[in-house]
Structure formats: structure tokens, C-alpha cells
Design an enzyme around this catalytic site. Structure first.
Site, PDB file in Angstrom:
ATOM      1  N   TYR A  62       0.764  -1.388  -0.123  1.00  0.00           N
ATOM      2  CA  TYR A  62      -0.118  -0.004  -0.123  1.00  0.00           C
ATOM      3  C   TYR A  62       0.861   1.315   0.003  1.00  0.00           C
ATOM      4  CZ  TYR A  62       1.090   0.765   4.997  1.00  0.00           C
ATOM      5  OH  TYR A  62       1.725   0.844   6.227  1.00  0.00           O
ATOM      6  N   CYS A  63       0.289   2.320  -0.216  1.00  0.00           N
ATOM      7  CA  CYS A  63       0.883   3.532  -0.296  1.00  0.00           C
ATOM      8  C   CYS A  63      -0.115   4.654   0.382  1.00  0.00           C
ATOM      9  CB  CYS A  63       1.477   4.092  -1.610  1.00  0.00           C
ATOM     10  SG  CYS A  63       0.037   4.304  -3.014  1.00  0.00           S
ATOM     11  N   ALA A  64      -0.088   5.898  -0.201  1.00  0.00           N
ATOM     12  CA  ALA A  64      -0.964   6.844   0.068  1.00  0.00           C
ATOM     13  C   ALA A  64      -2.322   6.881  -0.326  1.00  0.00           C
ATOM     14  CB  ALA A  64      -0.435   8.354   0.210  1.00  0.00           C
ATOM     15  N   GLN A  88      -3.776  -0.684  -2.059  1.00  0.00           N
ATOM     16  CA  GLN A  88      -3.980   0.738  -2.698  1.00  0.00           C
ATOM     17  C   GLN A  88      -3.578   1.909  -1.388  1.00  0.00           C
ATOM     18  OE1 GLN A  88      -7.953   0.791  -4.395  1.00  0.00           O
ATOM     19  NE2 GLN A  88      -7.313  -0.747  -5.877  1.00  0.00           N
ATOM     20  N   VAL A  90      -3.514   3.316   2.579  1.00  0.00           N
ATOM     21  CA  VAL A  90      -3.214   3.087   3.927  1.00  0.00           C
ATOM     22  C   VAL A  90      -4.532   3.227   4.605  1.00  0.00           C
ATOM     23  CG1 VAL A  90      -2.399   5.279   4.662  1.00  0.00           C
ATOM     24  CG2 VAL A  90      -1.657   3.400   6.110  1.00  0.00           C
TER      25      VAL A  90
END
Length: 93
Positions: A62-64, A88, A90
Site C-alpha cells: 500500500y501507499c497513500a 492501494q 493505507v
């Protein structure tokens, strides 16, 4: 998948032993992350794959917002990690 379905699937995979990989920057990671997450920024991932685990390791990434996690998921799949789940954002945790 809805955010709730993404969360449920990611939590299940991590409970079953998948690595939870945060590909945001160290500053973003320090601002808050799920407890079991490892932080390897997407721009460093190619040279730090050994920190993810051996090829074949199951990974939840995941990222932001989802852009960097999509790039990371693609890289992981192309380099021997076929079982990658892209959470996808956080916020979906």
C-alpha cells in the site's frame, strides 16, 4: 472491491503470514502506519527486494492513494513475487 473488502482481504492475508509493505516515504511512514508494516519506499524497492523476503513471499502492498502501490505491485510480480495484493491506500487498512 470496496474499501471494506480491501481491508478484510489484506488483514486476512497478513494474518496468514503475508508481508505488509508500505511503499511511502519514511516521513509518511513515521506519521502513522499499521503495526506489522515494513517501510521500503517505492523508489528503493528494486534494490531492497531481499528485505521483502525470498521470491514467492506473499505481499500486501500500500501507499497513500494507490499510485505508488500499483507501481510496486507490478515490480514485485515481475521479479518473482506472484502473490501480491494491492491494498492501494493505507486508509483501506
Amino acid at each position: 472491491m470496496t474499501p471494506q473488502e480491501l481491508s478484510q482481504k489484506a488483514r486476512q492475508l497478513v494474518a496468514e503470514g503475508a508481508v505488509l509493505l508500505d511503499v511511502r516515504t519514511p516521513d509518511e511512514f513515521r506519521q502513522g502506519h499499521p503495526e506489522p508494516a515494513r517501510n521500503i519506499p517505492v523508489q528503493e524497492l528494486a534494490r531492497r527486494l531481499s528485505e521483502v523476503g525470498p521470491p514467492g513471499t506473499r505481499v500486501v502492498v500500500y501507499c497513500a492513494a494507490g499510485g505508488r502501490s500499483a507501481v510496486a505491485a507490478d515490480l514485485l510480480r515481475r521479479t518473482g513475487y506472484p502473490d501480491v495484493f494491492d491494498l492501494q491506500s493505507v486508509r483501506n487498512w
